[in-house]
Design an enzyme around this catalytic site. Structure first.
Site, mmCIF file in Angstrom:
data_model
loop_
_atom_site.group_PDB
_atom_site.id
_atom_site.type_symbol
_atom_site.label_atom_id
_atom_site.label_comp_id
_atom_site.label_asym_id
_atom_site.label_seq_id
_atom_site.Cartn_x
_atom_site.Cartn_y
_atom_site.Cartn_z
ATOM 1 N N ASP A 83 -12.750 -16.181 -14.448
ATOM 2 C CA ASP A 83 -13.730 -16.481 -13.414
ATOM 3 C C ASP A 83 -15.092 -16.799 -14.018
ATOM 4 O OD1 ASP A 83 -15.421 -14.412 -10.927
ATOM 5 O OD2 ASP A 83 -15.283 -16.594 -11.158
ATOM 6 N N ASP A 123 -17.565 -22.726 -10.724
ATOM 7 C CA ASP A 123 -16.959 -21.415 -10.519
ATOM 8 C C ASP A 123 -15.441 -21.484 -10.402
ATOM 9 O OD1 ASP A 123 -17.418 -18.784 -7.999
ATOM 10 O OD2 ASP A 123 -16.207 -18.928 -9.809
HETATM 11 O O1 LIG Z 1 -17.816 -13.828 -6.546
HETATM 12 C C1 LIG Z 1 -17.766 -15.152 -6.917
HETATM 13 C C2 LIG Z 1 -17.452 -15.272 -8.387
HETATM 14 N N1 LIG Z 1 -16.358 -16.237 -8.471
HETATM 15 C C3 LIG Z 1 -15.666 -16.196 -7.181
HETATM 16 C C4 LIG Z 1 -14.472 -15.296 -7.275
HETATM 17 N N2 LIG Z 1 -13.803 -14.752 -6.261
HETATM 18 C C5 LIG Z 1 -12.749 -14.129 -6.860
HETATM 19 C C6 LIG Z 1 -11.671 -13.430 -6.177
HETATM 20 C C7 LIG Z 1 -10.424 -13.357 -6.776
HETATM 21 C C8 LIG Z 1 -9.373 -12.713 -6.131
HETATM 22 C C9 LIG Z 1 -9.591 -12.156 -4.885
HETATM 23 C C10 LIG Z 1 -8.463 -11.468 -4.181
HETATM 24 F F1 LIG Z 1 -7.366 -11.410 -4.934
HETATM 25 F F2 LIG Z 1 -8.181 -12.141 -3.051
HETATM 26 F F3 LIG Z 1 -8.855 -10.243 -3.880
HETATM 27 C C11 LIG Z 1 -10.829 -12.234 -4.266
HETATM 28 C C12 LIG Z 1 -11.890 -12.880 -4.916
HETATM 29 N N3 LIG Z 1 -12.793 -14.302 -8.185
HETATM 30 O O2 LIG Z 1 -13.905 -15.004 -8.431
HETATM 31 C C13 LIG Z 1 -16.667 -15.794 -6.158
#
Ligand SMILES: O[C@H]1CN[C@@H](c2nc(-c3ccc(C(F)(F)F)cc3)no2)C1
Length: 326
Positions: A34, A218
C-alpha cells in the site's frame, strides 16, 4: 542490490497481494502493498482466533531473529474506516530477494471486520513515507526506506495489471514493463503520501481539459477517485449512467461501451482504457463505475483502476514519480 516480486489481483482487482518472507527460517505471508500508508502489519499467533478467517500467520516465537520492541504499539485506520492495532517486533524481512535485517513488523492484536473477512490477505505492507507510520513511542521506517540505501537505485516501480500477475521491482527500472518515455514529476510528500499535481484530463477522444490539482498515487485504493466535476463529465458521456446514492456512486448499464480516461502529468498523457472503468457488476445488468468522486476525502486518489494502466516509478532518491503507458 535489487529484486522483483509478483503481485496478484484479487477479485475485481480490489487489491493486489504479494509474497513476503519474514523471520528465520523464513515464513511467507501474502501482503497488500500500500503506497498510501506506512505500517507493515500482519496477522500473527497474537491475533484473536475469532478475528481471523483462515489467514496465514507470521509467528515470531518460531523465528530465531524476532525481537519484541518493548513498549511499542501501533494503531491505524484506513480510508474506508477499516482499522487494526497491536504490538511490534523487529525481524528479517525479504521481498523478491531484497532483505532488511531489522524491519519493524507490527503484530495485529485487533483487526476490524473487513480485514477479518479478507481471507487471502495476511496484512499490509506500507510503502508511503515513514512520517505517517503509526508506531509509538518511536515511529518506524518502511521496508523501502530501510532498504533504499542498499538498492542499486533508490526507487521501486509498480506494474499492476488488470486481472493478471504484475510486479513490484525494487532498485531498478525494467524497460520491458512500459512503452515510450517515463515522465517524471515532483512529489509533494508533506502529508506522507506520494502526492503529485496532474495537469488535466480528457474523456475519450474529446478535447483535453487543462487543470492542476493534488492527487496521490495509492496502490491500496481500488478505484480512481477524482473531483466530482471531472467525474460528472466522464459519466455524462455514458448513456444510462446515473449517480446512485444507495450504491454510493455512479452506476451504468453493464453492456455500455465506456470511453477511455486520459490524465495529464505535465506534457505526458496517461491513458486508461474504457473497460477499466467497469469496476464490478452489482446486478446482471447494472455495473459500478471505477471512477468516482473524491470530494468527501478532500484529495484525489489514483488507485488501482488508474495504476493498472500505467508503469509507475516511486523514486525516494529525488522524491519524484515517473509515469509511463504500457
Ligand atoms: O488509507 C488509505 C491508504 N491506502 C488505502 C488503503 N485501504 C486499504 C484497505 C485494505 C483492505 C481493507 C479490507 F480488507 F477491506 F479491510 C480495507 C482497506 N489499504 O490501503 C486507503
Amino acid at each position: 542490490n535489487f529484486g522483483t516480486v509478483e503481485t496478484i489481483p484479487e477479485a475485481f482487482d480490489r487489491e493486489y497481494l504479494s509474497p513476503v518472507q519474514i523471520g528465520t527460517p523464513p515464513q511467507t505471508v501474502n501482503l497488500n502493498f500500500d503506497t498510501g500508508s506506512a505500517d507493515l502489519w500482519v496477522n500473527t499467533n497474537e491475533t484473536p482466533e475469532n478475528q481471523q478467517n483462515g489467514q496465514v500467520e507470521y509467528n515470531p516465537t518460531l523465528s530465531s531473529t524476532a525481537k519484541k520492541m518493548e513498549g511499542a504499539t501501533w494503531d491505524i485506520t484506513y480510508g474506508d474506516g477499516s482499522a487494526s492495532s497491536g504490538i511490534v517486533y523487529t525481524d528479517v524481512v525479504s521481498i523478491g530477494g531484497v532483505t532488511v535485517q531489522s524491519q519493524a513488523v507490527e503484530s495485529a492484536q485487533q483487526v476490524s471486520s473487513s480485514f477479518q473477512a479478507d481471507a487471502a490477505s495476511s496484512g499490509l505492507l506500507g510503502l508511503a513515507y515513514g512520517t505517517i507510520n503509526t508506531v509509538q513511542p518511536v515511529q518506524q521506517k518502511t521496508f523501502f526506506e530501510n532498504a533504499m540505501n542498499d538498492l542499486a537505485s533508490p526507487l521501486f516501480t509498480v506494474n499492476l495489471m488488470k486481472q493478471a500477475a504484475g510486479s513490484y521491482d525494487f532498485g531498478y527500472i525494467n524497460a520491458s514493463e512500459y512503452t515510450g518515455e517515463i515522465q517524471y514529476t515532483p512529489v509533494d510528500n508533506s502529508r506522507g503520501f506520494w502526492g503529485f499535481n496532474p495537469s488535466g484530463f480528457q474523456v475519450g477522444n474529446s478535447s483535453f481539459n487543462a487543470s492542476s490539482w493534488y492527487a496521490i498515487a495509492d496502490t491500496g485504493t481500488s478505484l480512481l477517485l477524482l473531483p466530482s466535476g471531472m467525474v460528472d463529465i466522464y459519466w455524462s458521456a455514458v448513456s444510462g449512467a446515473k449517480f446512485d446514492a444507495l450504491q454510493g456512486g455512479y452506476t451504468f448499464p453493464c453492456n455500455t461501451t465506456l470511453p477511455s480516461f486520459t490524465f495529464g502529468v505535465e506534457e505526458y498523457r496517461g491513458v486508461i482504457p474504457g473497460h477499466f472503468m467497469n469496476y464490478a457488476a452489482i446486478t446482471k445488468t447494472t455495473c459500478f463505475g471505477g471512477i468516482q468522486s473524491s470530494d468527501a476525502l478532500g484529495f484525489s486518489i489514483f488507485g488501482d483502476v488508474a495504476l493498472k494502466a500505467q508503469f509507475v516509478v516511486f523514486d525516494g532518491g529525488d522524491n519524484t514519480l515517473g509515469w509511463a503507458n504500457k
